[in-house]
Design a protein around this motif. Structure first.
Motif, PDB file in Angstrom:
ATOM      1  N   PHE A   1      30.651  63.355  43.371  1.00 58.71           N
ATOM      2  CA  PHE A   1      31.372  62.527  44.661  1.00 58.71           C
ATOM      3  C   PHE A   1      32.762  62.922  44.627  1.00 58.71           C
ATOM      4  O   PHE A   1      33.468  63.642  43.634  1.00 58.71           O
ATOM      5  CB  PHE A   1      31.397  60.931  44.360  1.00 58.71           C
ATOM      6  N   ASP A   2      33.585  62.947  45.734  1.00 59.58           N
ATOM      7  CA  ASP A   2      34.913  63.097  46.003  1.00 59.58           C
ATOM      8  C   ASP A   2      35.691  62.267  44.974  1.00 59.58           C
ATOM      9  O   ASP A   2      36.703  63.007  44.407  1.00 59.58           O
ATOM     10  CB  ASP A   2      35.451  62.951  47.346  1.00 59.58           C
ATOM     11  N   LYS A   3      35.396  61.135  44.745  1.00 58.34           N
ATOM     12  CA  LYS A   3      36.330  60.107  43.732  1.00 58.34           C
ATOM     13  C   LYS A   3      35.094  59.237  43.237  1.00 58.34           C
ATOM     14  O   LYS A   3      33.610  59.326  43.347  1.00 58.34           O
ATOM     15  CB  LYS A   3      37.271  59.284  44.540  1.00 58.34           C
TER      16      LYS A   3
ATOM     17  N   ASP B   1      30.747  61.710  38.659  1.00 56.12           N
ATOM     18  CA  ASP B   1      29.266  62.207  38.569  1.00 56.12           C
ATOM     19  C   ASP B   1      28.185  61.130  38.356  1.00 56.12           C
ATOM     20  O   ASP B   1      28.610  60.192  37.420  1.00 56.12           O
ATOM     21  CB  ASP B   1      29.388  63.325  37.526  1.00 56.12           C
ATOM     22  N   LEU B   2      27.197  61.252  39.126  1.00 52.06           N
ATOM     23  CA  LEU B   2      26.109  60.147  38.984  1.00 52.06           C
ATOM     24  C   LEU B   2      24.906  60.881  38.472  1.00 52.06           C
ATOM     25  O   LEU B   2      24.563  62.099  39.107  1.00 52.06           O
ATOM     26  CB  LEU B   2      26.024  59.486  40.089  1.00 52.06           C
ATOM     27  N   LEU B   3      23.985  60.255  37.915  1.00 53.14           N
ATOM     28  CA  LEU B   3      22.625  60.861  37.571  1.00 53.14           C
ATOM     29  C   LEU B   3      21.652  59.928  38.149  1.00 53.14           C
ATOM     30  O   LEU B   3      21.707  58.706  37.923  1.00 53.14           O
ATOM     31  CB  LEU B   3      22.332  61.002  35.986  1.00 53.14           C
ATOM     32  N   ILE B   4      20.652  60.164  39.221  1.00 49.63           N
ATOM     33  CA  ILE B   4      19.929  59.627  40.041  1.00 49.63           C
ATOM     34  C   ILE B   4      18.605  59.894  39.727  1.00 49.63           C
ATOM     35  O   ILE B   4      18.067  60.987  39.710  1.00 49.63           O
ATOM     36  CB  ILE B   4      20.169  59.596  41.369  1.00 49.63           C
TER      37      ILE B   4
ATOM     38  N   ASN C   1      32.217  61.415  49.975  1.00 53.26           N
ATOM     39  CA  ASN C   1      30.960  62.214  50.056  1.00 53.26           C
ATOM     40  C   ASN C   1      30.489  62.815  48.910  1.00 53.26           C
ATOM     41  O   ASN C   1      30.972  62.905  47.679  1.00 53.26           O
ATOM     42  CB  ASN C   1      31.415  63.600  50.901  1.00 53.26           C
ATOM     43  N   ALA C   2      29.001  62.812  48.888  1.00 48.53           N
ATOM     44  CA  ALA C   2      28.256  63.261  47.433  1.00 48.53           C
ATOM     45  C   ALA C   2      27.636  64.425  48.030  1.00 48.53           C
ATOM     46  O   ALA C   2      27.333  64.891  49.082  1.00 48.53           O
ATOM     47  CB  ALA C   2      27.130  62.176  47.269  1.00 48.53           C
ATOM     48  N   ARG C   3      27.764  65.449  46.718  1.00 47.63           N
ATOM     49  CA  ARG C   3      27.114  66.652  46.926  1.00 47.63           C
ATOM     50  C   ARG C   3      26.227  66.820  45.492  1.00 47.63           C
ATOM     51  O   ARG C   3      26.609  66.670  44.570  1.00 47.63           O
ATOM     52  CB  ARG C   3      27.942  67.782  47.272  1.00 47.63           C
TER      53      ARG C   3
END
Length: 321
Positions: free
Chosen positions: A60-62, A91-94, A125-127
């Motif tokens: 994410f941006d933040k 950072d996220l782990l989905i 925003n997420a990438r």
């Protein structure tokens, strides 16, 4: 300077552990029944390692609101999505369970685009960083291999202990070890915590720690049976007291090590750290309150005839007509 106050654990403790043997064995049996019930009726919350599914790493941006991301994914139809932070705070782990009929790779961008759209907000925003699909068949193979590893360790311990100790000690040690593993596994089933390959590795390490602690106590029991003239309960009680300081200090240091892993290892190692911490605590308690008390009941009741070769020969001669 001493790092641990050894003088606080004297070597001449004289607690009457055997007096509580029926209470401790009853509690151990109750915990085992609860664990078996949890595993049988509730089952494990298997991770993607065993069930298969899609893993998406996003940035994410933040720093995002993890609960908010989880709620938005649930609204988009991913009700069983597991969301956790890793690396940086952005950072996220989905982890997504496979949808019905999904057998191909998740790299067709459909799942990824849906996840990114659900996870993103207008101001954050997420990438995608990485996308990986684990097929259900691979998960079944991993689960089967994990079961084989567990059986291999149990059989290996049984063979080793059978050569080193009399059969009564071997049976008591195996029961104690399986009890410890069962309690830890039952905890994961009861609480619904994710059960993945790291937790399985933690369970295997619990077996190693538990059997090591029990062998130390049994070694002292065997020595005392050969050198002391006393009732079996008194010898067992003295043996536990003589190894008490070593048991507590070893367990304390091991627990601190795993606690550091739990605190600084991140979410991916949390399950393994929890299983190991529980295993250390339960293994220490069982080596004191379960292993030796088992040697005082019914067929497992140990006597000098079980350990002294001379006594065995005399007993055999006395039985001859």
């Amino acid at each position: 300077m001493k790092l641990f106050p050894l003088h606080l654990i004297p070597n001449d403790t004289n607690f009457n552990f055997m007096r509580l043997r029926w209470v401790s064995l009853s509690v151990a049996l109750l915990l085992a029944v609860v664990a078996i019930g949890a595993i049988a009726f509730k089952g494990f919350n298997y991770a993607l390692d065993f069930t298969g599914g899609t893993v998406v790493e996003v940035r994410f941006d933040k720093a995002p609101d993890v609960d908010g991301v989880r709620d938005r994914l649930a609204s988009a139809g991913y009700t069983s999505a597991q969301v956790q932070t890793f690396g940086t705070g952005s950072d996220l782990l989905i982890r997504l369970q496979p949808r019905e009929g999904q057998t191909s790779s998740g790299n067709d961008n459909t799942t990824v685009q849906e996840v990114l759209a659900a996870a993103s907000t207008p101001d954050n925003n997420a990438r995608m960083l990485r996308n990986e699909f684990v097929g259900p068949q691979v998960g079944k193979e991993l689960a089967l291999n994990g079961l084989y590893a567990l059986i291999f360790v149990v059989v290996g311990f049984l063979i080793y202990i059978s050569f080193r100790f009399e059969w009564k000690f071997a049976v008591a040690a195996i029961f104690t070890t399986l009890h410890d593993v069962l309690i830890v596994a039952g905890f994961f089933a009861l609480t619904g915590r994710e059960f993945d390959l790291t937790v399985l590795a933690g369970l295997l390490s619990v077996m190693g720690f538990s059997i090591n602690d029990t062998i130390v106590v049994f070694d002292r029991v065997r020595e005392n049976f050969r050198s002391l003239r006393a009732e079996p309960e008194e010898i067992l009680n003295r043996s536990v007291n003589q190894t008490l300081s070593r048991t507590i200090i070893t367990s304390f240091v091991a627990f601190l090590t795993v606690l550091a892993l739990y605190i600084y290892g991140g979410g991916s190692l949390e399950g393994m750290a929890i299983s190991q911490m529980m295993g250390i605590v339960i293994g220490t308690i069982s080596s004191i309150f379960v292993a030796c008390p088992l040697l005082t009941i019914w067929l497992l009741k140990v006597t000098k005839q079980d350990l002294l070769p001379k006594a065995k020969e005399e007993a055999a001669l006395a039985r001859r007509p």
